[in-house]
Design an enzyme around this catalytic site. Structure first.
Site, PDB file in Angstrom:
ATOM      1  CB  THR A  21      -0.943   0.011   1.224  1.00 38.63           C
ATOM      2  OG1 THR A  21      -1.926   1.058   1.068  1.00 38.63           O
ATOM      3  CG2 THR A  21      -0.172   0.231   2.528  1.00 38.63           C
ATOM      4  CB  CYS A  22       0.159   4.778  -0.822  1.00 37.32           C
ATOM      5  SG  CYS A  22      -0.223   4.585  -2.563  1.00 37.32           S
ATOM      6  CB  ALA A  23       4.186   4.625   3.050  1.00 38.13           C
TER       7      ALA A  23
END
Length: 281
Positions: free
Chosen positions: A262-264
């Site tokens: 997932t995005c960070a």
């Protein structure tokens, strides 16, 4: 009118213009934030209703042999060092799928399974398409929505038979989709959420988490193919060494792993990945 007064009026007009621009900016930002939260809320409600609309069969120690969570090596738990592979040798009822995937596939073309992490909002169908873009912006029923779906890399085999299967999902401030994964940066959260359940039309799995770390997606992506067992073992040692938490989960060259990505927002192109080994139960 004196030159001094003219200059004063010009300054006041400029001040009013700047204030008006600032006010418009604040209002625009407020509307944008409101829309942002509304879309997150809309997505969350959609998936909550979806999960509630399907008939599922309970899964746990009472129905199938289950894998016990691994104790943190730093823990003082009296059961420290218990075997991850221990299972209950009991006669079991005939296995049935977690849900009616035949019926679900009619409603949601592309569904290949279900993922659930108890105590979080992660309770979603797993989708797969012919690319890694479609379900970034579409719900399982094909509706366009920025929250997208949880989906498997199109290059993976849908029965989770690959050495490393990759699942993607958007990050969210409301912890829906894969937003809850950010809490794996915390040891206490990991200790309480070591197992993620994955259900498919053919099998039930426990994903036993053993590492979570950041990558720069512009430089590095999770590996899917490995030259040999030594290459796989080196990969496991590398990603375990970068983990936010300590884990006593053992991973051998015989195991299969699943990577949740997932995005960070720690830096440009930052991605958070959470990895576990796949265990049938």
């Amino acid at each position: 009118m004196s030159e001094r007064k003219k200059n004063k009026n010009k300054s006041l007009r400029l001040l009013y213009i700047l204030l008006a621009i600032s006010l418009v900016g604040v209002l625009t930002f407020g509307v944008w934030i409101g829309i942002d939260f509304f879309l997150d809320w809309q997505s969350q409600n959609h998936y909550v209703a979806l999960a509630a609309s399907i008939e599922t069969r309970p899964r746990g120690p009472q129905s199938r042999p289950a894998i016990s969570p691994v104790n943190n090596p730093n823990s003082n738990d009296e059961h420290e060092g218990s075997s991850l592979g221990a299972s209950v040798e009991e006669e079991q009822e005939p296995w049935e799928p977690y849900a009616d995937f035949d019926e679900l596939s009619e409603r949601f073309p592309g569904i290949i399974g279900w993922i659930k992490l108890d105590g979080t909002a992660i309770n979603y169908p797993i989708m797969q398409w012919t690319d890694n873009y479609y379900f970034l912006g579409h719900l399982p029923d094909g509706t366009r929505h920025r929250s997208g779906s949880i989906f498997m890399d199109y290059r993976n085999t849908r029965d989770f038979s690959d050495k490393n299967t990759i699942l993607y999902g958007h990050e969210s401030r409301t912890d829906d989709m894969f937003g809850a994964l950010k809490h794996f940066r915390n040891q206490e959260f990991y200790d309480a959420h070591q197992i993620i359940y994955i259900h498919t039309p053919l099998s039930d799995y426990q994903l036993v988490i053993f590492t979570a770390y950041l990558v720069d997606s512009g430089v590095e992506v999770p590996r899917m193919d490995f030259r040999d067992d030594e290459h796989f073992a080196d990969y496991i040692r590398d990603i375990r060494g970068r983990s936010f938490f300590s884990s006593g989960v053992e991973v051998s060259v015989e195991d299969r792993i699943v990577t949740l990505a997932t995005c960070a927002y720690d830096f440009v192109n930052a991605r958070l990945v959470v990895v576990g080994k796949l265990v049938s139960f």
